[in-house]
Design a protein around this motif. Sequence first.
Motif, PDB file in Angstrom:
ATOM      1  N   LYS A  61      -2.347   8.892   2.133  1.00 36.87           N
ATOM      2  CA  LYS A  61      -1.944   9.395   1.108  1.00 36.87           C
ATOM      3  C   LYS A  61      -0.859  11.041   1.074  1.00 36.87           C
ATOM      4  O   LYS A  61      -0.121  11.059   1.772  1.00 36.87           O
ATOM      5  N   PHE A  74     -14.079   3.129  -3.289  1.00 37.90           N
ATOM      6  CA  PHE A  74     -12.866   2.265  -2.156  1.00 37.90           C
ATOM      7  C   PHE A  74     -13.875   0.529  -1.386  1.00 37.90           C
ATOM      8  O   PHE A  74     -14.376   1.196  -0.709  1.00 37.90           O
ATOM      9  N   GLN A 129      -7.856   8.487  10.719  1.00 35.41           N
ATOM     10  CA  GLN A 129      -8.052   7.939   8.843  1.00 35.41           C
ATOM     11  C   GLN A 129      -9.005   8.104   8.657  1.00 35.41           C
ATOM     12  O   GLN A 129     -10.191   8.977   9.167  1.00 35.41           O
ATOM     13  N   GLY A 130      -8.872   7.525   7.167  1.00 33.64           N
ATOM     14  CA  GLY A 130      -9.810   8.038   6.022  1.00 33.64           C
ATOM     15  C   GLY A 130     -11.600   7.281   6.234  1.00 33.64           C
ATOM     16  O   GLY A 130     -11.979   8.235   6.718  1.00 33.64           O
ATOM     17  N   ARG A 131     -10.647   5.606   6.711  1.00 31.81           N
ATOM     18  CA  ARG A 131     -12.124   5.773   7.439  1.00 31.81           C
ATOM     19  C   ARG A 131     -12.761   6.306   8.446  1.00 31.81           C
ATOM     20  O   ARG A 131     -14.152   6.047   8.902  1.00 31.81           O
ATOM     21  N   GLU A 134     -15.427   8.424   6.701  1.00 27.68           N
ATOM     22  CA  GLU A 134     -16.145   7.282   6.353  1.00 27.68           C
ATOM     23  C   GLU A 134     -17.488   7.402   7.268  1.00 27.68           C
ATOM     24  O   GLU A 134     -18.248   7.391   6.597  1.00 27.68           O
ATOM     25  N   SER A 148      -8.033  10.641   3.529  1.00 30.74           N
ATOM     26  CA  SER A 148      -6.637   9.743   4.591  1.00 30.74           C
ATOM     27  C   SER A 148      -5.829  10.256   4.701  1.00 30.74           C
ATOM     28  O   SER A 148      -5.758  10.722   3.525  1.00 30.74           O
ATOM     29  N   ASN A 169      -9.060   5.373  -7.118  1.00 29.34           N
ATOM     30  CA  ASN A 169      -7.803   3.860  -6.697  1.00 29.34           C
ATOM     31  C   ASN A 169      -8.482   2.213  -7.381  1.00 29.34           C
ATOM     32  O   ASN A 169      -7.444   1.794  -7.911  1.00 29.34           O
ATOM     33  N   ASP A 192     -13.618  11.709  -2.898  1.00 29.66           N
ATOM     34  CA  ASP A 192     -13.164  11.060  -1.572  1.00 29.66           C
ATOM     35  C   ASP A 192     -11.546  11.390  -1.982  1.00 29.66           C
ATOM     36  O   ASP A 192     -10.905  11.372  -3.220  1.00 29.66           O
ATOM     37  N   ARG A 244      -2.227  -4.864  -7.417  1.00 25.06           N
ATOM     38  CA  ARG A 244      -1.750  -3.654  -7.188  1.00 25.06           C
ATOM     39  C   ARG A 244       0.009  -3.737  -7.049  1.00 25.06           C
ATOM     40  O   ARG A 244      -0.315  -4.220  -5.798  1.00 25.06           O
ATOM     41  N   ARG A 250      -5.955  10.943  -2.973  1.00 20.43           N
ATOM     42  CA  ARG A 250      -4.894  11.290  -3.564  1.00 20.43           C
ATOM     43  C   ARG A 250      -5.171  12.802  -4.404  1.00 20.43           C
ATOM     44  O   ARG A 250      -5.233  12.281  -5.673  1.00 20.43           O
ATOM     45  N   THR A 286       0.681  -1.719  -0.293  1.00 18.60           N
ATOM     46  CA  THR A 286      -0.012  -0.211  -0.071  1.00 18.60           C
ATOM     47  C   THR A 286       1.248   1.457   0.081  1.00 18.60           C
ATOM     48  O   THR A 286       1.936   1.440   0.618  1.00 18.60           O
TER      49      THR A 286
HETATM   50  N1  F0G Z   1     -10.478   6.051   0.412  1.00 14.11           N
HETATM   51  C1  F0G Z   1      -9.772   6.123  -1.026  1.00 14.11           C
HETATM   52  C2  F0G Z   1      -9.761   6.037  -1.861  1.00 14.11           C
HETATM   53  C3  F0G Z   1      -8.210   4.846  -0.106  1.00 14.11           C
HETATM   54  O1  F0G Z   1      -8.351   4.301  -0.808  1.00 14.11           O
HETATM   55  C4  F0G Z   1      -8.980   4.659   1.373  1.00 14.11           C
HETATM   56  C5  F0G Z   1      -7.470   3.301   1.744  1.00 14.11           C
HETATM   57  C6  F0G Z   1      -9.374   5.216   2.478  1.00 14.11           C
HETATM   58  C7  F0G Z   1     -10.285   5.401   1.843  1.00 14.11           C
HETATM   59  C8  F0G Z   1      -9.622   5.015   3.607  1.00 14.11           C
HETATM   60  O2  F0G Z   1      -8.810   5.419   4.232  1.00 14.11           O
HETATM   61  O3  F0G Z   1      -7.342   3.463   5.544  1.00 14.11           O
HETATM   62  O4  F0G Z   1      -6.925   5.595   5.858  1.00 14.11           O
HETATM   63  O5  F0G Z   1      -8.568   4.631   6.004  1.00 14.11           O
HETATM   64  N2  F0G Z   1      -6.587   3.155   0.921  1.00 14.11           N
HETATM   65  C9  F0G Z   1      -5.358   2.257   1.504  1.00 14.11           C
HETATM   66  C10 F0G Z   1      -5.272   1.702   0.045  1.00 14.11           C
HETATM   67  C11 F0G Z   1      -5.640   1.586   2.476  1.00 14.11           C
HETATM   68  O6  F0G Z   1      -3.650   0.926   0.763  1.00 14.11           O
HETATM   69  O7  F0G Z   1      -5.370   2.122  -0.766  1.00 14.11           O
HETATM   70  P1  F0G Z   1      -7.623   4.991   6.419  1.00 14.11           P
END
Ligand code: F0G
Length: 440
Positions: free
Chosen positions: A240, A106, A81-83, A86, A237, A168, A197, A388, A200, A32
Amino acid sequence: MTTKEERVQLLKVTRYNLFKIPAEDILIDLLTDSGTAAMSDKQWAGIMRGDESYAGSRSFYRFEQKVREITGFRHIIPTHQGRAAERILFEILSQKGKHIPSNTHFDTTRANIEYHGGHAVDLVISEGKNTQSLHPFKGNMDLDKLERLINEVGPENIPLCLLTVTNNSGGGQPVSMKNIKNTKEIVGRYDIPLFLDACRFAENAYFIKKREPGYSEIPLKKIAQEMFSHADGCTMSAKKDALVNIGGFLAINDDDFAVQARNVLIVTEGFSTYGGLAGRDLEAIAQGLDEVLHEDYMAYRIRTIEYMGEKLDRIGIPFLKPPGGHAIYLDAKTFASHIPAHQFPGQAIACALYTEGGVRSCEIGGIMFGKTDPRTGEYILPKMELVRLAFPRRVYTQSHFDYVLEVIEEVFKNRECLKGFRFVYEAPYLRHFTAEYEVV
Ligand code: F0G
Protein backbone atom coordinates in the motif's frame (compact mmCIF):
# COMPACT_ATOMS: atom_id res chain seq x y z
CA MET A 1 -12.26 -4.66 -23.64
CA THR A 2 -14.87 -7.41 -23.47
CA THR A 3 -18.50 -7.41 -24.60
CA LYS A 4 -21.36 -7.48 -22.15
CA GLU A 5 -22.28 -10.99 -23.33
CA GLU A 6 -18.72 -12.18 -22.65
CA ARG A 7 -18.82 -10.68 -19.16
CA VAL A 8 -22.15 -12.33 -18.38
CA GLN A 9 -20.64 -15.63 -19.45
CA LEU A 10 -17.42 -15.06 -17.47
CA LEU A 11 -19.41 -14.43 -14.31
CA LYS A 12 -21.37 -17.64 -14.82
CA VAL A 13 -18.23 -19.69 -15.40
CA THR A 14 -16.46 -18.27 -12.32
CA ARG A 15 -19.63 -18.72 -10.23
CA TYR A 16 -19.87 -14.99 -9.60
CA ASN A 17 -16.56 -14.71 -7.77
CA LEU A 18 -14.76 -11.62 -9.13
CA PHE A 19 -11.44 -12.86 -7.72
CA LYS A 20 -11.62 -15.69 -10.24
CA ILE A 21 -11.99 -13.51 -13.34
CA PRO A 22 -8.71 -13.27 -15.29
CA ALA A 23 -7.34 -9.70 -15.16
CA GLU A 24 -7.21 -9.78 -18.98
CA ASP A 25 -10.98 -9.62 -18.89
CA ILE A 26 -11.16 -6.59 -16.57
CA LEU A 27 -11.15 -3.07 -18.03
CA ILE A 28 -10.72 -0.93 -14.89
CA ASP A 29 -9.48 -2.88 -11.89
CA LEU A 30 -10.51 -1.39 -8.56
CA LEU A 31 -10.45 -4.70 -6.69
CA THR A 32 -7.65 -3.47 -4.45
CA ASP A 33 -5.04 -0.78 -3.88
CA SER A 34 -2.66 -3.51 -2.69
CA GLY A 35 0.41 -4.25 -4.79
CA THR A 36 -1.18 -2.48 -7.74
CA ALA A 37 0.80 0.79 -7.62
CA ALA A 38 2.84 1.98 -10.58
CA MET A 39 6.45 2.20 -9.43
CA SER A 40 8.44 5.33 -10.22
CA ASP A 41 11.59 5.65 -12.34
CA LYS A 42 13.64 5.83 -9.15
CA GLN A 43 12.03 2.67 -7.79
CA TRP A 44 12.77 0.82 -11.02
CA ALA A 45 16.34 2.10 -10.85
CA GLY A 46 16.45 0.66 -7.33
CA ILE A 47 15.30 -2.69 -8.74
CA MET A 48 18.34 -2.67 -11.05
CA ARG A 49 20.69 -1.78 -8.18
CA GLY A 50 19.37 -4.44 -5.80
CA ASP A 51 22.08 -6.29 -3.90
CA GLU A 52 21.14 -9.97 -3.82
CA SER A 53 23.57 -11.12 -1.13
CA TYR A 54 21.93 -13.70 1.10
CA ALA A 55 23.00 -12.03 4.32
CA GLY A 56 23.51 -8.36 5.13
CA SER A 57 22.89 -6.98 1.65
CA ARG A 58 23.37 -3.29 0.98
CA SER A 59 19.69 -3.12 -0.03
CA PHE A 60 18.63 -4.41 3.39
CA TYR A 61 20.57 -1.69 5.18
CA ARG A 62 19.03 0.98 2.98
CA PHE A 63 15.57 -0.45 3.70
CA GLU A 64 16.24 -0.76 7.42
CA GLN A 65 17.54 2.78 7.66
CA LYS A 66 14.50 4.24 5.83
CA VAL A 67 11.95 2.28 7.89
CA ARG A 68 13.72 3.26 11.10
CA GLU A 69 13.88 6.91 10.05
CA ILE A 70 10.07 7.00 9.66
CA THR A 71 8.92 4.61 12.40
CA GLY A 72 11.70 5.08 14.95
CA PHE A 73 11.48 1.37 15.92
CA ARG A 74 14.61 -0.48 16.99
CA HIS A 75 14.06 -3.79 15.20
CA ILE A 76 13.05 -3.86 11.53
CA ILE A 77 12.08 -7.28 10.22
CA PRO A 78 11.30 -7.63 6.51
CA THR A 79 8.46 -9.95 5.44
CA HIS A 80 7.07 -10.80 2.04
CA GLN A 81 3.81 -8.94 2.75
CA GLY A 82 1.58 -7.65 5.53
CA ARG A 83 -0.06 -10.89 6.54
CA ALA A 84 3.34 -12.56 6.99
CA ALA A 85 4.16 -9.90 9.58
CA GLU A 86 0.75 -10.52 11.17
CA ARG A 87 1.30 -14.26 11.25
CA ILE A 88 4.62 -13.87 13.08
CA LEU A 89 3.14 -11.35 15.51
CA PHE A 90 0.12 -13.47 16.40
CA GLU A 91 2.00 -16.75 16.44
CA ILE A 92 4.07 -15.29 19.27
CA LEU A 93 1.41 -13.23 21.08
CA SER A 94 -2.05 -14.60 20.37
CA GLN A 95 -2.57 -17.84 22.22
CA LYS A 96 -5.93 -19.50 22.68
CA GLY A 97 -8.51 -17.38 24.46
CA LYS A 98 -6.62 -14.08 24.25
CA HIS A 99 -8.45 -10.91 23.18
CA ILE A 100 -6.97 -8.47 20.68
CA PRO A 101 -8.78 -5.15 20.47
CA SER A 102 -8.56 -2.92 17.41
CA ASN A 103 -10.54 -0.07 15.89
CA THR A 104 -11.38 -2.60 13.14
CA HIS A 105 -9.30 -5.63 12.21
CA PHE A 106 -8.73 -6.18 8.52
CA ASP A 107 -9.81 -9.60 7.22
CA THR A 108 -6.30 -11.14 7.16
CA THR A 109 -5.57 -9.76 10.63
CA ARG A 110 -8.77 -11.21 12.04
CA ALA A 111 -8.08 -14.53 10.29
CA ASN A 112 -4.53 -14.73 11.70
CA ILE A 113 -5.79 -14.02 15.23
CA GLU A 114 -8.60 -16.55 15.00
CA TYR A 115 -6.32 -19.11 13.38
CA HIS A 116 -4.17 -18.96 16.52
CA GLY A 117 -7.21 -19.29 18.80
CA GLY A 118 -7.57 -15.62 19.80
CA HIS A 119 -10.57 -13.27 19.69
CA ALA A 120 -10.37 -10.27 17.35
CA VAL A 121 -12.44 -7.48 18.91
CA ASP A 122 -13.52 -4.41 16.89
CA LEU A 123 -14.02 -1.26 18.98
CA VAL A 124 -14.35 1.58 16.48
CA ILE A 125 -16.40 4.64 17.60
CA SER A 126 -20.12 4.42 16.76
CA GLU A 127 -19.78 7.17 14.09
CA GLY A 128 -17.42 4.77 12.30
CA LYS A 129 -20.31 2.38 11.69
CA ASN A 130 -22.70 5.03 10.40
CA THR A 131 -22.17 5.54 6.67
CA GLN A 132 -23.54 9.11 6.76
CA SER A 133 -21.72 10.54 9.80
CA LEU A 134 -19.24 13.26 8.78
CA HIS A 135 -16.97 12.81 11.81
CA PRO A 136 -13.44 13.77 10.65
CA PHE A 137 -11.80 10.71 12.26
CA LYS A 138 -14.26 7.87 11.85
CA GLY A 139 -11.46 5.35 12.31
CA ASN A 140 -10.96 6.31 15.97
CA MET A 141 -10.94 3.72 18.72
CA ASP A 142 -13.82 3.93 21.20
CA LEU A 143 -11.77 4.53 24.36
CA ASP A 144 -14.59 3.72 26.79
CA LYS A 145 -15.20 0.38 25.14
CA LEU A 146 -11.47 -0.32 25.19
CA GLU A 147 -11.23 0.34 28.90
CA ARG A 148 -14.36 -1.75 29.52
CA LEU A 149 -12.88 -4.69 27.61
CA ILE A 150 -9.65 -4.49 29.62
CA ASN A 151 -11.65 -4.58 32.87
CA GLU A 152 -13.91 -7.38 31.68
CA VAL A 153 -11.33 -9.86 30.41
CA GLY A 154 -8.32 -8.65 32.41
CA PRO A 155 -5.15 -7.06 31.01
CA GLU A 156 -3.33 -10.42 31.27
CA ASN A 157 -5.61 -11.68 28.50
CA ILE A 158 -4.84 -8.82 26.13
CA PRO A 159 -1.37 -9.37 24.65
CA LEU A 160 -1.57 -6.27 22.44
CA CYS A 161 -3.85 -3.60 21.06
CA LEU A 162 -3.85 -2.78 17.35
CA LEU A 163 -4.84 0.44 15.57
CA THR A 164 -5.45 0.14 11.83
CA VAL A 165 -4.43 3.37 10.07
CA THR A 166 -6.39 4.16 8.04
CA ASN A 167 -9.31 1.94 8.99
CA ASN A 168 -9.69 -0.08 5.79
CA SER A 169 -12.71 -2.20 6.73
CA GLY A 170 -14.47 0.88 8.07
CA GLY A 171 -14.17 2.90 4.86
CA GLY A 172 -10.50 3.92 4.78
CA GLN A 173 -11.23 6.39 7.57
CA PRO A 174 -8.39 8.01 9.53
CA VAL A 175 -7.45 7.84 13.20
CA SER A 176 -6.57 11.16 14.84
CA MET A 177 -3.24 11.77 16.57
CA LYS A 178 -5.17 12.49 19.76
CA ASN A 179 -6.87 9.10 19.55
CA ILE A 180 -3.57 7.29 18.93
CA LYS A 181 -2.10 9.08 21.94
CA ASN A 182 -5.11 8.36 24.17
CA THR A 183 -5.23 4.72 23.14
CA LYS A 184 -1.57 4.38 24.08
CA GLU A 185 -2.20 6.15 27.35
CA ILE A 186 -4.94 3.67 28.31
CA VAL A 187 -3.22 0.44 27.26
CA GLY A 188 0.10 1.71 28.63
CA ARG A 189 -1.43 1.85 32.11
CA TYR A 190 -1.91 -1.92 31.92
CA ASP A 191 1.42 -2.68 30.20
CA ILE A 192 -0.36 -3.71 27.02
CA PRO A 193 1.72 -2.81 23.96
CA LEU A 194 0.16 -0.74 21.18
CA PHE A 195 0.81 -1.73 17.57
CA LEU A 196 -0.15 0.10 14.40
CA ASP A 197 -1.37 -1.79 11.36
CA ALA A 198 0.42 0.82 9.31
CA CYS A 199 -0.45 -0.13 5.69
CA ARG A 200 -1.82 3.33 4.92
CA PHE A 201 0.12 5.40 7.47
CA ALA A 202 0.92 8.20 5.00
CA GLU A 203 -2.72 8.66 3.96
CA ASN A 204 -3.60 8.77 7.66
CA ALA A 205 -0.90 11.37 8.27
CA TYR A 206 -2.32 13.51 5.46
CA PHE A 207 -5.80 13.48 7.03
CA ILE A 208 -4.26 14.54 10.36
CA LYS A 209 -2.55 17.42 8.56
CA LYS A 210 -5.81 18.51 6.91
CA ARG A 211 -8.27 17.90 9.74
CA GLU A 212 -6.60 17.97 13.16
CA PRO A 213 -5.92 21.35 14.80
CA GLY A 214 -2.24 22.23 15.03
CA TYR A 215 -0.96 20.03 12.19
CA SER A 216 -1.61 22.05 9.02
CA GLU A 217 1.94 23.43 8.83
CA ILE A 218 3.78 20.27 9.90
CA PRO A 219 5.47 18.20 7.17
CA LEU A 220 3.84 14.83 6.46
CA LYS A 221 6.94 12.93 7.46
CA LYS A 222 7.01 14.57 10.87
CA ILE A 223 3.34 13.70 11.41
CA ALA A 224 4.02 10.09 10.43
CA GLN A 225 6.98 9.97 12.82
CA GLU A 226 4.79 11.29 15.62
CA MET A 227 2.12 8.65 14.90
CA PHE A 228 4.69 5.87 15.26
CA SER A 229 6.24 7.46 18.34
CA HIS A 230 3.11 6.58 20.34
CA ALA A 231 3.29 2.90 19.38
CA ASP A 232 5.49 -0.02 20.48
CA GLY A 233 5.55 -1.68 17.10
CA CYS A 234 3.84 -2.04 13.76
CA THR A 235 2.93 -4.42 10.99
CA MET A 236 3.12 -3.09 7.48
CA SER A 237 2.00 -4.18 4.05
CA ALA A 238 4.41 -2.26 1.80
CA LYS A 239 1.99 -3.06 -1.04
CA LYS A 240 0.00 0.00 0.00
CA ASP A 241 1.83 3.08 1.26
CA ALA A 242 5.32 1.96 0.24
CA LEU A 243 4.18 2.04 -3.40
CA VAL A 244 5.53 -1.40 -4.30
CA ASN A 245 4.09 -4.58 -5.76
CA ILE A 246 5.29 -6.88 -2.98
CA GLY A 247 6.76 -6.52 0.50
CA GLY A 248 6.10 -5.76 4.12
CA PHE A 249 7.68 -5.62 7.55
CA LEU A 250 7.26 -6.06 11.26
CA ALA A 251 8.91 -3.39 13.39
CA ILE A 252 9.21 -3.35 17.17
CA ASN A 253 11.12 -1.95 20.11
CA ASP A 254 11.07 -4.96 22.43
CA ASP A 255 14.38 -6.88 22.27
CA ASP A 256 13.04 -10.25 23.48
CA PHE A 257 10.12 -10.17 21.11
CA ALA A 258 12.49 -9.34 18.24
CA VAL A 259 14.60 -12.42 18.98
CA GLN A 260 11.50 -14.63 18.89
CA ALA A 261 10.16 -12.94 15.76
CA ARG A 262 13.45 -13.38 13.89
CA ASN A 263 13.48 -17.07 14.83
CA VAL A 264 9.99 -17.56 13.37
CA LEU A 265 11.03 -15.48 10.35
CA ILE A 266 14.02 -17.69 9.61
CA VAL A 267 11.89 -20.84 9.80
CA THR A 268 9.06 -19.54 7.64
CA GLU A 269 10.10 -16.51 5.55
CA GLY A 270 13.86 -16.34 5.17
CA PHE A 271 16.99 -14.93 6.80
CA SER A 272 16.50 -11.81 8.87
CA THR A 273 18.00 -9.45 6.29
CA TYR A 274 15.64 -10.39 3.46
CA GLY A 275 12.57 -12.10 5.00
CA GLY A 276 11.04 -13.57 1.87
CA LEU A 277 11.96 -10.67 -0.40
CA ALA A 278 14.68 -10.10 -2.98
CA GLY A 279 17.26 -7.38 -2.34
CA ARG A 280 15.76 -5.38 -5.20
CA ASP A 281 12.34 -5.40 -3.48
CA LEU A 282 13.92 -3.86 -0.38
CA GLU A 283 15.41 -1.08 -2.53
CA ALA A 284 12.00 -0.33 -4.08
CA ILE A 285 10.35 -0.18 -0.64
CA ALA A 286 12.99 2.23 0.71
CA GLN A 287 12.45 4.53 -2.27
CA GLY A 288 8.63 4.20 -2.14
CA LEU A 289 8.55 5.17 1.54
CA ASP A 290 10.27 8.40 0.57
CA GLU A 291 7.91 9.17 -2.31
CA VAL A 292 4.68 8.43 -0.46
CA LEU A 293 5.40 11.28 1.93
CA HIS A 294 5.69 13.89 -0.86
CA GLU A 295 2.96 16.40 -0.15
CA ASP A 296 2.02 16.87 -3.83
CA TYR A 297 1.62 13.16 -4.40
CA MET A 298 -0.67 12.84 -1.40
CA ALA A 299 -2.72 15.92 -2.38
CA TYR A 300 -3.33 14.28 -5.79
CA ARG A 301 -4.13 10.97 -4.15
CA ILE A 302 -6.70 12.20 -1.65
CA ARG A 303 -8.20 14.71 -4.09
CA THR A 304 -8.94 11.87 -6.54
CA ILE A 305 -11.14 10.10 -4.01
CA GLU A 306 -12.80 13.37 -2.98
CA TYR A 307 -13.56 14.09 -6.64
CA MET A 308 -15.30 10.73 -6.99
CA GLY A 309 -17.30 11.47 -3.84
CA GLU A 310 -18.44 14.89 -5.10
CA LYS A 311 -19.63 13.40 -8.39
CA LEU A 312 -21.45 10.50 -6.71
CA ASP A 313 -23.15 12.96 -4.38
CA ARG A 314 -24.32 15.02 -7.32
CA ILE A 315 -25.92 11.98 -8.95
CA GLY A 316 -27.45 10.89 -5.62
CA ILE A 317 -25.63 7.60 -5.25
CA PRO A 318 -25.30 6.43 -1.64
CA PHE A 319 -21.74 5.94 -0.40
CA LEU A 320 -19.83 6.00 2.87
CA LYS A 321 -19.00 9.59 3.82
CA PRO A 322 -16.65 11.32 3.96
CA PRO A 323 -14.63 9.59 1.21
CA GLY A 324 -11.73 7.60 2.64
CA GLY A 325 -8.02 7.62 1.86
CA HIS A 326 -7.75 4.86 -0.71
CA ALA A 327 -11.24 3.99 -1.87
CA ILE A 328 -14.87 4.88 -2.34
CA TYR A 329 -17.26 2.55 -0.55
CA LEU A 330 -20.77 2.33 -2.00
CA ASP A 331 -23.47 1.87 0.63
CA ALA A 332 -25.02 -1.33 -0.68
CA LYS A 333 -27.87 -1.49 1.85
CA THR A 334 -29.31 1.78 0.53
CA PHE A 335 -28.21 1.27 -3.08
CA ALA A 336 -29.95 -2.10 -3.42
CA SER A 337 -32.43 -1.82 -0.53
CA HIS A 338 -34.76 -4.45 -2.02
CA ILE A 339 -32.14 -7.21 -1.54
CA PRO A 340 -32.13 -8.62 2.01
CA ALA A 341 -28.74 -8.49 3.75
CA HIS A 342 -28.44 -12.30 3.85
CA GLN A 343 -28.60 -12.30 0.04
CA PHE A 344 -25.57 -9.99 -0.13
CA PRO A 345 -26.61 -6.75 -1.89
CA GLY A 346 -22.93 -5.73 -2.11
CA GLN A 347 -22.14 -8.79 -4.17
CA ALA A 348 -25.08 -7.99 -6.47
CA ILE A 349 -23.73 -4.47 -7.10
CA ALA A 350 -20.12 -5.66 -7.58
CA CYS A 351 -21.23 -8.19 -10.21
CA ALA A 352 -23.40 -5.58 -11.93
CA LEU A 353 -20.50 -3.08 -12.15
CA TYR A 354 -18.51 -5.77 -13.89
CA THR A 355 -21.31 -6.78 -16.24
CA GLU A 356 -22.12 -3.18 -17.11
CA GLY A 357 -18.64 -1.81 -17.73
CA GLY A 358 -15.87 -4.33 -16.95
CA VAL A 359 -15.14 -2.55 -13.64
CA ARG A 360 -13.93 -4.83 -10.84
CA SER A 361 -14.70 -3.85 -7.25
CA CYS A 362 -14.84 -5.76 -3.99
CA GLU A 363 -17.67 -6.63 -1.62
CA ILE A 364 -16.86 -5.60 1.95
CA GLY A 365 -19.91 -6.73 3.87
CA GLY A 366 -21.77 -9.90 4.69
CA ILE A 367 -19.52 -12.08 2.57
CA MET A 368 -16.15 -10.76 3.74
CA PHE A 369 -17.06 -10.14 7.37
CA GLY A 370 -20.22 -12.17 7.96
CA LYS A 371 -20.09 -15.58 9.54
CA THR A 372 -22.18 -18.69 9.30
CA ASP A 373 -23.19 -20.03 12.71
CA PRO A 374 -21.93 -23.65 12.59
CA ARG A 375 -24.85 -24.85 14.75
CA THR A 376 -27.85 -23.09 13.23
CA GLY A 377 -26.47 -22.39 9.72
CA GLU A 378 -27.67 -18.80 10.14
CA TYR A 379 -25.69 -15.80 8.87
CA ILE A 380 -24.31 -13.35 11.41
CA LEU A 381 -23.97 -10.12 9.41
CA PRO A 382 -21.84 -7.00 9.94
CA LYS A 383 -23.49 -3.61 10.42
CA MET A 384 -22.32 -2.13 7.12
CA GLU A 385 -22.76 -3.64 3.70
CA LEU A 386 -20.27 -1.97 1.35
CA VAL A 387 -18.78 -2.25 -2.12
CA ARG A 388 -15.23 -0.96 -2.22
CA LEU A 389 -13.77 0.71 -5.27
CA ALA A 390 -10.10 0.82 -4.28
CA PHE A 391 -7.78 3.05 -6.25
CA PRO A 392 -4.38 1.73 -7.29
CA ARG A 393 -1.72 4.36 -6.69
CA ARG A 394 -0.43 6.40 -9.67
CA VAL A 395 -2.28 4.20 -12.19
CA TYR A 396 -5.56 5.69 -13.43
CA THR A 397 -6.37 9.18 -14.72
CA GLN A 398 -9.42 11.38 -14.32
CA SER A 399 -10.97 10.07 -17.55
CA HIS A 400 -10.80 6.52 -16.22
CA PHE A 401 -12.63 7.65 -13.09
CA ASP A 402 -15.23 9.51 -15.15
CA TYR A 403 -15.89 6.27 -17.01
CA VAL A 404 -16.29 4.42 -13.70
CA LEU A 405 -18.81 7.06 -12.58
CA GLU A 406 -20.85 6.47 -15.75
CA VAL A 407 -20.87 2.74 -15.06
CA ILE A 408 -22.00 3.22 -11.44
CA GLU A 409 -24.73 5.61 -12.56
CA GLU A 410 -26.03 3.12 -15.12
CA VAL A 411 -26.17 0.31 -12.53
CA PHE A 412 -27.87 2.66 -10.06
CA LYS A 413 -30.54 3.62 -12.62
CA ASN A 414 -31.38 -0.05 -13.12
CA ARG A 415 -30.91 -1.06 -9.49
CA GLU A 416 -34.37 -2.63 -9.22
CA CYS A 417 -33.21 -5.41 -11.57
CA LEU A 418 -30.35 -6.43 -9.22
CA LYS A 419 -30.75 -9.90 -7.71
CA GLY A 420 -29.30 -11.40 -4.52
CA PHE A 421 -26.89 -14.33 -4.18
CA ARG A 422 -26.48 -17.47 -2.12
CA PHE A 423 -23.35 -19.54 -1.42
CA VAL A 424 -22.80 -22.85 -3.17
CA TYR A 425 -19.32 -23.16 -1.62
CA GLU A 426 -17.57 -21.35 1.25
CA ALA A 427 -14.16 -21.99 2.89
CA PRO A 428 -13.74 -21.77 6.70
CA TYR A 429 -11.32 -18.79 6.56
CA LEU A 430 -11.30 -15.74 4.24
CA ARG A 431 -14.19 -17.23 2.31
CA HIS A 432 -14.59 -14.32 -0.14
CA PHE A 433 -11.42 -15.33 -2.02
CA THR A 434 -12.67 -18.76 -3.07
CA ALA A 435 -16.44 -18.78 -2.54
CA GLU A 436 -18.89 -19.78 -5.25
CA TYR A 437 -22.40 -18.38 -5.59
CA GLU A 438 -25.65 -18.69 -7.47
CA VAL A 439 -28.23 -16.02 -8.20
CA VAL A 440 -31.32 -16.16 -5.98
N1 F0G B 1 -3.92 -4.79 7.07
C1 F0G B 1 -4.71 -4.01 6.32
C2 F0G B 1 -5.38 -2.83 6.91
C3 F0G B 1 -4.88 -4.31 4.95
O1 F0G B 1 -5.64 -3.52 4.21
C4 F0G B 1 -4.21 -5.44 4.41
C5 F0G B 1 -4.38 -5.81 3.02
C6 F0G B 1 -3.38 -6.20 5.24
C7 F0G B 1 -3.26 -5.84 6.57
C8 F0G B 1 -2.63 -7.41 4.75
O2 F0G B 1 -1.60 -7.05 3.91
O3 F0G B 1 -2.17 -8.07 1.69
O4 F0G B 1 0.16 -7.40 2.23
O5 F0G B 1 -0.84 -9.36 3.31
N2 F0G B 1 -5.30 -5.34 2.31
C9 F0G B 1 -5.54 -5.60 0.91
C10 F0G B 1 -6.82 -4.92 0.50
C11 F0G B 1 -5.45 -7.03 0.49
O6 F0G B 1 -7.29 -5.18 -0.62
O7 F0G B 1 -7.34 -4.11 1.26
P1 F0G B 1 -1.09 -8.03 2.72
